[in-house]
Write a protein that holds these residues in place. Structure first.
Motif, short mmCIF file in Angstrom:
data_model
loop_
_atom_site.label_atom_id
_atom_site.label_comp_id
_atom_site.label_asym_id
_atom_site.label_seq_id
_atom_site.Cartn_x
_atom_site.Cartn_y
_atom_site.Cartn_z
N LYS A 121 0.83 -1.21 0.00
CA LYS A 121 0.00 0.00 0.00
C LYS A 121 0.86 1.26 0.00
CE LYS A 121 -3.83 -2.25 2.43
NZ LYS A 121 -4.64 -2.30 3.68
N VAL A 122 1.95 1.24 0.76
CA VAL A 122 2.85 2.39 0.80
C VAL A 122 3.49 2.61 -0.56
CG1 VAL A 122 5.04 3.23 1.72
CG2 VAL A 122 3.29 2.37 3.27
N LEU A 123 3.96 1.54 -1.19
CA LEU A 123 4.59 1.67 -2.51
C LEU A 123 3.60 2.20 -3.55
CD1 LEU A 123 6.77 -1.57 -2.62
CD2 LEU A 123 7.58 0.79 -2.46
N GLU A 124 2.35 1.80 -3.45
CA GLU A 124 1.34 2.31 -4.37
C GLU A 124 1.17 3.82 -4.21
OE1 GLU A 124 -2.13 0.07 -3.52
OE2 GLU A 124 -1.53 -1.69 -4.71
N ARG A 125 1.17 4.30 -2.97
CA ARG A 125 1.01 5.74 -2.73
C ARG A 125 2.26 6.51 -3.18
NH1 ARG A 125 -2.34 6.86 2.88
NH2 ARG A 125 -3.80 5.11 2.73
N ILE A 126 3.43 5.93 -2.94
CA ILE A 126 4.66 6.59 -3.38
C ILE A 126 4.67 6.72 -4.89
CG2 ILE A 126 7.17 6.34 -3.54
CD1 ILE A 126 7.13 5.02 -0.81
N SER A 127 4.17 5.69 -5.61
CA SER A 127 4.13 5.74 -7.07
C SER A 127 3.25 6.87 -7.57
CB SER A 127 3.65 4.41 -7.64
OG SER A 127 2.27 4.21 -7.37
N ARG A 128 2.33 7.34 -6.71
CA ARG A 128 1.46 8.48 -7.06
C ARG A 128 2.03 9.78 -6.47
NH1 ARG A 128 -2.57 4.55 -5.63
NH2 ARG A 128 -2.94 5.57 -3.63
N HIS A 129 3.31 9.74 -6.06
CA HIS A 129 4.03 10.91 -5.53
C HIS A 129 3.37 11.45 -4.26
CE1 HIS A 129 6.18 10.85 -9.34
NE2 HIS A 129 5.02 10.87 -9.97
N GLN A 130 2.86 10.54 -3.45
CA GLN A 130 2.22 10.94 -2.19
C GLN A 130 3.15 10.69 -1.01
OE1 GLN A 130 -1.45 8.77 -1.87
NE2 GLN A 130 -2.36 9.71 -3.67
N LEU A 131 3.03 11.54 0.00
CA LEU A 131 3.70 11.30 1.27
C LEU A 131 2.78 10.46 2.15
CD1 LEU A 131 5.38 14.66 2.39
CD2 LEU A 131 6.51 12.47 2.04
N VAL A 132 3.35 9.44 2.79
CA VAL A 132 2.57 8.54 3.62
C VAL A 132 3.20 8.44 5.00
CG1 VAL A 132 1.51 6.26 3.76
CG2 VAL A 132 2.16 7.17 1.53
N ARG A 133 2.38 8.56 6.02
CA ARG A 133 2.86 8.35 7.39
C ARG A 133 2.35 7.00 7.88
NH1 ARG A 133 3.19 11.89 12.75
NH2 ARG A 133 2.83 10.26 14.28
N ARG A 134 3.28 6.19 8.39
CA ARG A 134 2.92 4.88 8.93
C ARG A 134 3.16 4.88 10.43
NH1 ARG A 134 5.61 -0.80 9.78
NH2 ARG A 134 7.42 0.50 10.21
N ASP A 135 2.14 4.53 11.20
CA ASP A 135 2.27 4.38 12.64
C ASP A 135 2.24 2.89 12.98
OD1 ASP A 135 2.35 7.09 13.00
OD2 ASP A 135 0.24 7.31 13.48
N LEU A 136 3.27 2.41 13.68
CA LEU A 136 3.38 1.01 14.06
C LEU A 136 3.32 0.89 15.57
CD1 LEU A 136 4.16 -2.03 13.55
CD2 LEU A 136 6.54 -1.27 13.82
N ASP A 137 2.39 0.07 16.08
CA ASP A 137 2.32 -0.26 17.49
C ASP A 137 3.26 -1.44 17.73
OD1 ASP A 137 1.54 -1.55 19.99
OD2 ASP A 137 -0.21 -0.24 19.97
N LEU A 138 4.32 -1.24 18.51
CA LEU A 138 5.32 -2.27 18.68
C LEU A 138 4.78 -3.53 19.35
CD1 LEU A 138 7.22 0.07 17.90
CD2 LEU A 138 8.86 -0.82 19.55
N LYS A 139 3.78 -3.39 20.20
CA LYS A 139 3.25 -4.56 20.91
C LYS A 139 2.33 -5.40 20.02
CE LYS A 139 3.47 -2.71 25.62
NZ LYS A 139 2.67 -2.35 26.84
N THR A 140 1.47 -4.75 19.29
CA THR A 140 0.44 -5.48 18.53
C THR A 140 0.77 -5.63 17.05
OG1 THR A 140 -0.82 -3.47 17.99
CG2 THR A 140 -1.29 -4.55 20.11
N LEU A 141 1.76 -4.89 16.56
CA LEU A 141 2.13 -4.83 15.14
C LEU A 141 1.03 -4.20 14.28
CD1 LEU A 141 3.93 -8.24 14.49
CD2 LEU A 141 4.94 -6.01 14.96
N GLN A 142 0.06 -3.54 14.93
CA GLN A 142 -0.99 -2.86 14.17
C GLN A 142 -0.39 -1.66 13.45
OE1 GLN A 142 -4.46 -1.73 16.41
NE2 GLN A 142 -5.29 -0.47 14.76
#
Length: 331
Positions: A121-142
């Motif tokens: 999903k991130v690579l798809e957004r980058i291909s559209r020249h978009q900035l993407v923020r990803r938040d990762l919960d270290l305990k749950t991997l959400q």
């Protein structure tokens, strides 16, 4: 709270490789530098993807930490159902062993990523020249994906790792000639989203640089149409005085961090005289980098492109120093 920089071109390669590896059953981990003390061989946000069989792409150090991570993976010491923090350089023995600079300490987030759907999903957004923020919960991997903002940075706070993916910088090139072609390709490797403007149809027909935006607008309209900001460089390379000057008249009034024009010193001196006839201040005209690029006696198109990018790197470095000094003075 720990902060770092956005995705660089090395990290983009990491994500692409990680996406390819997900088609296999081999366990995969992703490592992200989230904290450094003292000197560090890689910046905050640097990434490394590692497979159980020892294949790796990316970098978090000069090599010794990577060797240790491979050994940890092969000893089954890396997490499989959560993310965690690894720290290197807490003792002098570790500093010497992992060849960290004197006083250097590095912390990494390690996460299992073999089946991480967010990568695609991130690579798809980058291909559209978009900035993407990803938040990762270290305990749950959400993982949560949101639109990134230019001022967003890599952060680790209260068990949440936030990373920002996508082009950090923007370059508008006026002219679709040979120098522009080399410049566009090299700029992409330095995380620029490249837009090329050339109203001349015969020049646009031969443009073949992938992942660039090609505009047929007049140069001044192209500058005005962009969201020009302090992360934008505008570079005029047509050798056509009318086309180049049209772009410069608008770019020099903008907040672009770099505005440059190709041509000899005498031609650029004449250009400054022409620009003074319009509604530009002396300070705005003084922002023009002309001749464009560092003076490294470049002659061929690729050499000229290298000179331009070298000056962009220099300007950005000087700006970072200025910001850092200003922040220290205000503390």
């Amino acid at each position: 709270m720990l902060e770092g920089s956005k995705l660089d071109s090395v990290n983009l390669s990491v994500l692409k490789t990680l996406n390819d590896w997900q088609s296999t059953d081999t366990p995969v981990w992703l490592f992200t530098v989230v904290e450094t003390f003292g000197s560090s061989p890689r910046p905050l946000g640097a990434m490394l993807a590692l497979r159980l069989d020892g294949l790796a792409v990316g970098s978090v150090s000069g090599g010794c930490i990577e060797d240790d991570l491979i050994k940890r993976a092969q000893r089954f010491e890396l997490p499989t159902d959560h993310a965690e923090i690894l720290t290197y350089g807490l003792t002098q023995e570790e500093t010497l062993r992992f060849r960290l600079p004197c006083g250097g300490v590095m912390r990494l987030v390690v996460e299992p990523a073999g089946q991480a759907d967010w990568v695609r999903k991130v690579l798809e957004r980058i291909s559209r020249h978009q900035l993407v923020r990803r938040d990762l919960d270290l305990k749950t991997l959400q993982v949560t994906l949101n639109e990134g903002l230019p001022e967003d940075t890599v952060t680790y706070n209260n068990g949440i790792l936030a990373t920002v993916f996508g082009p950090r910088w923007q370059m508008l090139i006026i002219g679709a000639g040979q120098v522009s072609s080399y410049l566009a390709r090299m700029a992409q490797a330095l995380d620029y989203n490249v837009i090329v403007c050339d109203p001349r149809e015969e020049m646009r027909e031969t443009w073949d640089v992938a992942d660039t935006m090609l505009s047929k607008e007049m140069p001044d309209d192209a500058v005005l149409a962009l969201p020009v900001n302090s992360r934008t460089a505008v570079i005029a390379l047509t050798h056509d005085l009318k086309l180049d000057d049209m772009a410069l008249l608008e770019a020099l009034k903008s907040s672009a961090f770099y505005v440059g024009a190709i041509g000899s010193k005498s031609n650029n001196d004449k250009r400054r005289q022409r620009l003074a006839l319009f509604d530009l201040t002396e300070e705005e005209i003084g922002r023009l980098h002309g001749p464009v690029g560092l003076n490294i006696s470049s002659r061929t198109p690729p050499e000229i492109a290298i000179a331009i990018l070298a000056e962009l790197i220099q300007v950005r470095s000087e700006q970072r120093k200025t910001v850092s000094l200003s922040a220290n003075c205000n503390m």
